[in-house]
Scaffold this motif. Structure first.
Motif, PDB file in Angstrom:
ATOM      1  N   PHE A 227    -128.066  17.769  26.354  1.00  0.00           N
ATOM      2  CA  PHE A 227    -126.887  17.451  25.545  1.00  0.00           C
ATOM      3  C   PHE A 227    -127.244  16.403  24.508  1.00  0.00           C
ATOM      4  N   ALA A 243    -121.169  16.992  29.683  1.00  0.00           N
ATOM      5  CA  ALA A 243    -122.224  16.676  30.650  1.00  0.00           C
ATOM      6  C   ALA A 243    -121.677  16.696  32.075  1.00  0.00           C
ATOM      7  N   CYS A 255    -129.288  14.017  29.250  1.00  0.00           N
ATOM      8  CA  CYS A 255    -128.300  13.458  28.334  1.00  0.00           C
ATOM      9  C   CYS A 255    -128.605  11.992  28.057  1.00  0.00           C
TER      10      CYS A 255
END
Length: 341
Positions: A227, A243, A255
């Motif tokens: 992400f 997420a 992430c």
């Protein structure tokens, strides 16, 4: 509306085709629906005159299109529930001296002078932050009014069951940083060819998919997901739902830190959290692709466990609990830097 229920007035507007599809719109819509099912509150909607209803199935307010009020009029017993640019429905005099309590979802990026919502933070309101760091940023900035932490939640019933046979080994979600997403994708594909790996990698670039269910289906099609949220230079995230949703769908999440994700994106526990720069992201993506099943399951189980703190009924209880205290909080002038009633 029955006489026993107190009205909570919402203001929404958009002028873009996908203006009603953002995460911010989703969470205000969720708050509206929390109140719809409550015993003590009657939510009411007003759509700004500039609002344009496009034929967009992803608009979270589409089902309530015909329920908007004809006029914006504040009753003395109302509560206003604002987020984003909703403040523009008030003239400056009313914003500085609200006749009724205002509850306002605020984000850390609103404290940046270049943000169009910066000036709203001077107005008195009972503010909701979505993360512990976001709450601290707003308080350190000195917003006018107290800040309460109510993390975002997700409707688990809307998430697809985890895909036991994902089509892709890795998905890069790059809507908020398309240039870096494309760069990372090309670099991984070059590595794929050079090392003769057989990884199946996909990148999502703008525009958005038509609906959030389409997006969740895409996330569910991958084994691991990188992400790319808003970074600090662009104000960072207030929370960052995707997420967390990926954790529920049993994805290995990569992430970087984005402020709002601090309470559930725990480095080397619920996710891989590289620095937000190309080399670190590339190495983290490779780690995700190569990680053994035992280690991968460790991340997945920790992510699923932390997601239990973000169930929609918990969010509903927190918002209703705050509204139950609105008059008490609003009456305490020591909590506001300025407020005239």
């Amino acid at each position: 509306m029955t006489s026993q229920k107190r009205r909570v007035l919402f203001h929404r507007s958009w002028t873009k085709y996908n203006g009603g599809t953002s995460g911010g719109q989703l969470k205000v819509r969720d708050a509206y629906e929390h109140l719809l099912s409550s015993e003590n509150y009657a939510p009411a909607l007003y759509y700004g005159e500039e609002t344009v209803w496009f034929d967009n199935p992803g608009n979270f307010w589409l089902r309530y299109r015909n329920e908007g009020l004809a006029d914006w009029e504040i009753d003395e017993k109302d509560i206003l529930f604002f987020a984003g640019k909703d403040w523009k429905v008030l003239d400056e005099k009313t914003a500085k001296n609200p006749p009724v309590p205002i509850v306002n979802i605020a984000q850390p990026r609103h404290t940046r002078p270049e943000d169009p919502r910066y000036d709203y933070l001077q107005y008195p309101a009972i503010r909701i932050a979505k993360s512990s760091v976001g709450k601290q940023i707003l308080e350190d900035f000195g917003v006018n009014g107290p800040v309460f932490l109510i993390p975002d939640a997700i409707d688990f019933k809307l998430l697809p069951d985890p895909n036991p046979q994902p089509e892709y080994d890795l998905l890069i979600v790059g809507l908020k940083n398309a240039p870096l997403a494309e760069q990372l994708y090309k670099r991984l594909q070059n590595r794929n060819r050079w090392r003769r790996n057989k990884w199946k990698i996909k990148v999502q670039l703008p525009p958005k998919l038509p609906t959030r269910q389409d997006f969740l289906k895409l996330v569910n099609s991958a084994k691991a997901v990188v992400f790319l949220p808003l970074d600090a230079e662009r104000g960072a995230e207030g929370f960052y739902l995707p997420a967390l949703e990926a954790m529920v769908m049993e994805k290995l999440v990569v992430c970087p830190y984005a402020v709002g994700n601090i309470d559930f994106c725990l480095p080397n526990k619920t996710c891989l959290q590289p620095a937000y720069e190309p080399d670190a992201l590339f190495q983290a993506a490779l780690t995700a692709l190569k990680l053994n099943e035992g280690a991968r399951q460790g991340f997945i189980q920790a992510g699923k466990e932390i997601s239990k703190r973000h169930d929609l009924p918990q969010e509903r209880e927190a918002i209703l609990g705050l509204l139950d205290r609105v008059d008490e909080i609003w009456a305490d002038d020591t909590l506001f830097s300025s407020k005239k009633q």
